[in-house]
Design an enzyme around this catalytic site. Sequence first.
Site, PDB file in Angstrom:
ATOM      1  N   ARG A 169       0.841  -1.203   0.000  1.00 30.96           N
ATOM      2  CA  ARG A 169       0.000   0.000   0.000  1.00 30.96           C
ATOM      3  C   ARG A 169       0.872   1.248   0.000  1.00 30.96           C
ATOM      4  NH1 ARG A 169      -3.376  -3.663   2.616  1.00 30.96           N
ATOM      5  NH2 ARG A 169      -5.136  -4.119   1.231  1.00 30.96           N
ATOM      6  N   ASP A 185      -0.303  -6.501  -3.616  1.00 28.40           N
ATOM      7  CA  ASP A 185      -1.695  -6.188  -3.279  1.00 28.40           C
ATOM      8  C   ASP A 185      -2.274  -5.365  -4.424  1.00 28.40           C
ATOM      9  OD1 ASP A 185      -4.137  -5.683  -1.700  1.00 28.40           O
ATOM     10  OD2 ASP A 185      -2.904  -6.350  -0.019  1.00 28.40           O
ATOM     11  N   HIS A 209      -7.011  -9.506  -3.901  1.00 31.95           N
ATOM     12  CA  HIS A 209      -5.985  -8.471  -3.722  1.00 31.95           C
ATOM     13  C   HIS A 209      -4.979  -8.534  -4.870  1.00 31.95           C
ATOM     14  CE1 HIS A 209      -7.184  -6.862   0.197  1.00 31.95           C
ATOM     15  NE2 HIS A 209      -7.514  -8.082   0.541  1.00 31.95           N
ATOM     16  N   ASP A 233      -7.116 -13.962   1.539  1.00 36.58           N
ATOM     17  CA  ASP A 233      -8.144 -13.214   2.279  1.00 36.58           C
ATOM     18  C   ASP A 233      -9.017 -12.389   1.350  1.00 36.58           C
ATOM     19  OD1 ASP A 233      -5.658 -11.757   1.878  1.00 36.58           O
ATOM     20  OD2 ASP A 233      -6.678 -10.068   2.809  1.00 36.58           O
ATOM     21  N   GLU A 234     -10.203 -12.088   1.828  1.00 34.20           N
ATOM     22  CA  GLU A 234     -11.104 -11.114   1.220  1.00 34.20           C
ATOM     23  C   GLU A 234     -11.240 -11.282  -0.295  1.00 34.20           C
ATOM     24  OE1 GLU A 234     -10.437  -7.518   4.421  1.00 34.20           O
ATOM     25  OE2 GLU A 234      -9.136  -7.537   2.676  1.00 34.20           O
ATOM     26  N   TRP A 267      -6.751 -13.907  11.474  1.00 38.79           N
ATOM     27  CA  TRP A 267      -6.752 -12.448  11.609  1.00 38.79           C
ATOM     28  C   TRP A 267      -8.097 -11.903  12.071  1.00 38.79           C
ATOM     29  CZ3 TRP A 267      -9.329  -8.593   8.702  1.00 38.79           C
ATOM     30  CH2 TRP A 267     -10.012  -9.013   7.567  1.00 38.79           C
ATOM     31  N   TRP A 275      -0.343  -2.859   8.498  1.00 35.56           N
ATOM     32  CA  TRP A 275      -0.897  -2.568   7.168  1.00 35.56           C
ATOM     33  C   TRP A 275      -0.685  -1.090   6.896  1.00 35.56           C
ATOM     34  CZ3 TRP A 275      -2.053  -6.757   4.519  1.00 35.56           C
ATOM     35  CH2 TRP A 275      -2.426  -7.917   5.201  1.00 35.56           C
ATOM     36  N   THR A 276      -0.397  -0.756   5.645  1.00 32.70           N
ATOM     37  CA  THR A 276       0.098   0.606   5.413  1.00 32.70           C
ATOM     38  C   THR A 276      -0.785   1.479   4.522  1.00 32.70           C
ATOM     39  OG1 THR A 276       1.488  -0.213   3.606  1.00 32.70           O
ATOM     40  CG2 THR A 276       2.502  -0.074   5.778  1.00 32.70           C
ATOM     41  N   GLU A 277      -2.085   1.202   4.466  1.00 28.34           N
ATOM     42  CA  GLU A 277      -2.944   2.119   3.701  1.00 28.34           C
ATOM     43  C   GLU A 277      -2.741   3.557   4.180  1.00 28.34           C
ATOM     44  OE1 GLU A 277      -4.042  -0.694   5.130  1.00 28.34           O
ATOM     45  OE2 GLU A 277      -5.709  -1.598   4.033  1.00 28.34           O
TER      46      GLU A 277
HETATM   47  C1  TNX Z   1      -7.730  -6.455   6.320  1.00 28.64           C
HETATM   48  S1  TNX Z   1      -5.985  -8.691   7.274  1.00 28.64           S
HETATM   49  C2  TNX Z   1      -6.895  -6.931   5.333  1.00 28.64           C
HETATM   50  C3  TNX Z   1      -5.882  -6.028   4.739  1.00 28.64           C
HETATM   51  C4  TNX Z   1      -6.047  -4.616   5.221  1.00 28.64           C
HETATM   52  C5  TNX Z   1      -6.292  -4.620   6.719  1.00 28.64           C
HETATM   53  C6  TNX Z   1      -6.365  -3.255   7.320  1.00 28.64           C
HETATM   54  C7  TNX Z   1      -6.232  -9.125   5.892  1.00 28.64           C
HETATM   55  C8  TNX Z   1      -5.859 -10.472   5.686  1.00 28.64           C
HETATM   56  N1  TNX Z   1      -6.791  -8.258   5.018  1.00 28.64           N
HETATM   57  O1  TNX Z   1      -5.930  -6.106   3.344  1.00 28.64           O
HETATM   58  O2  TNX Z   1      -4.900  -3.898   4.906  1.00 28.64           O
HETATM   59  O3  TNX Z   1      -7.505  -5.313   6.975  1.00 28.64           O
HETATM   60  O4  TNX Z   1      -6.399  -3.290   8.718  1.00 28.64           O
END
Ligand code: TNX
Length: 533
Positions: free
Chosen positions: A170, A199, A271, A333-334, A400, A475-477
């Site tokens: 990020r 990412d 991502h 993730d996500e 997480w 995390w560096t957003e």
């Molecule tokens: C969730 S933790 C994410 C990251 C974000 C973070 C911000 C994870 C596996 N996914 O992509 O940067 O929250 O706190």
Amino acid sequence: MIKIGKCLIVAILVCLPTAAQELSVIPRPVSMSNGDGQSFKLDKATSIIVTKETEKSGKLLAEYLRPATGYPLRVRKGSASVNTITLALTPENSALGTEGYRLTVNQQGIRISARTEAGLFYGIQTVRQLLPTAILTMTPQAGVEWQVPSTEIEDYPRFGWRGAMMDASRHFMPKDAVLRFIDQLALHKMNTFHWHLTDDQGWRIEIKRYPKLTSIGSMRKESRVGHERDKKGFDGTPHGGFYTQKDIREVVAYAQARFINIVPEIEMPGHAQAAIAAYPELGNLQTKLEVGTVWGIYPNVFNVQESTLEFLQDVLTEVLELFPGKFIHVGGDEVKKEQWKASEAAQARMKELNLKDEHELQSYVIQRMDKFLTARGRRLVGWDEILEGGLAPGATVMSWRGTKGGIAAAQAGHDVVMAPNTYTYLDYYQSKDPGEPLSIGGFLPLEKVYEFEPAPSELSEDEKKRVLGGQGQLWTEYIQTPSQFEYMAFPRLLAVAESVWTPAARKDFTSFLARWEKEKERLRASGVNFKGK
Ligand code: TNX
């Protein structure tokens, strides 16, 4: 003092004997006596006594001591005598485990013994913390007495995975900031550096076979201004950077010399936008994408065609050449499922593979990578979403979203690393002070991080053995510079370090806070930023 006429009434201070102040070692050792008030004085005549097996450690110690003292200490074989620091391998001392050490300091000298070089290394870190903090400066310090208080320490870690995660995607973190961070990990006996390298908003690792990953994927044209939810527009400034393979080799060697294993993370199948911007054929849409410029979860995930899985394996092949450690992180993730739902090709693939939904499709991708890595003697680790749709047999789960995923995985017989956002997300706010730099949100003050317990009580004693350890995430957003990165990391990462090293019964927040005072001087001497100056 009160003056009445010619009389002085002097208040007499009664000095109650106070407990000797605890030596400031972080993480707190398993056992530590406070010694007899004597100390060992290091001077230019001090020599470091080694054997063939401990020579490397001896040289490292001499290197550590040289910049601030200016002494080119002799490293020699021989036996301990007055004014010596002895490094001894004692393989028979099984109480110390594979990373423990025993340290004795008295007026005559210092002795560090351990079963392994890693143990000696941690003994050396303790000595660095016991010396005056000026020892951590890189220029000669005039007029300092290099005393080490006498003590007897026996020490070993509670967990074998003691980590910190740096998101270099990020916001790019330059190589020198990475090395400085690794120094801090080593000084606090952390042994795992999880490096989040790809990412949506930037691909940061050179892959020779796919040069566009960095020529296109490492640069975004601008970034969101302010908090994502405020939708304030963009800064109009390109942001980029990546590590060449040469940089990576240098960082890996630097970490290895400090007994730190690097776990690289290559995110898949979500991502993935920066990679898809570089190679549109990896995505699910016909349209061209750009490298991500906002924060949050993108819908643009990798497609699941064989050619894309081969691309991912090619990338991993180069990653394996660069990173010798056992664990390779593949994210997981996500992963938004909309594009797979809408894509004929993805649906056909599901049919062909006899998969019942998109969760199983995601699981298929991870299982393929698990097979690929296992066949090459490595192990896959992924975020807890890899539990959905069926966990790959060899996978280690990084929990997480709290500890739930980790608990489920440990109960199913998988290895687990605890990284719960509820205790270890160091990108969350650390105070309610309005002066805090803008952050993603959340609230995780130091005392809460200090409560981090990697082995939750829901697990049986046997299941707890599945917990390899834990780590802090950065995390560096919203963390734009290395200095801000350090501000978010310290002191909270030290609370994580203590949670993964020190036995639960030895943890004590009041003691930690007292030791933190000294630690501030250490960070200052190391040129590292922190909260609480
Ligand atoms: C969730 S933790 C994410 C990251 C974000 C973070 C911000 C994870 C596996 N996914 O992509 O940067 O929250 O706190």
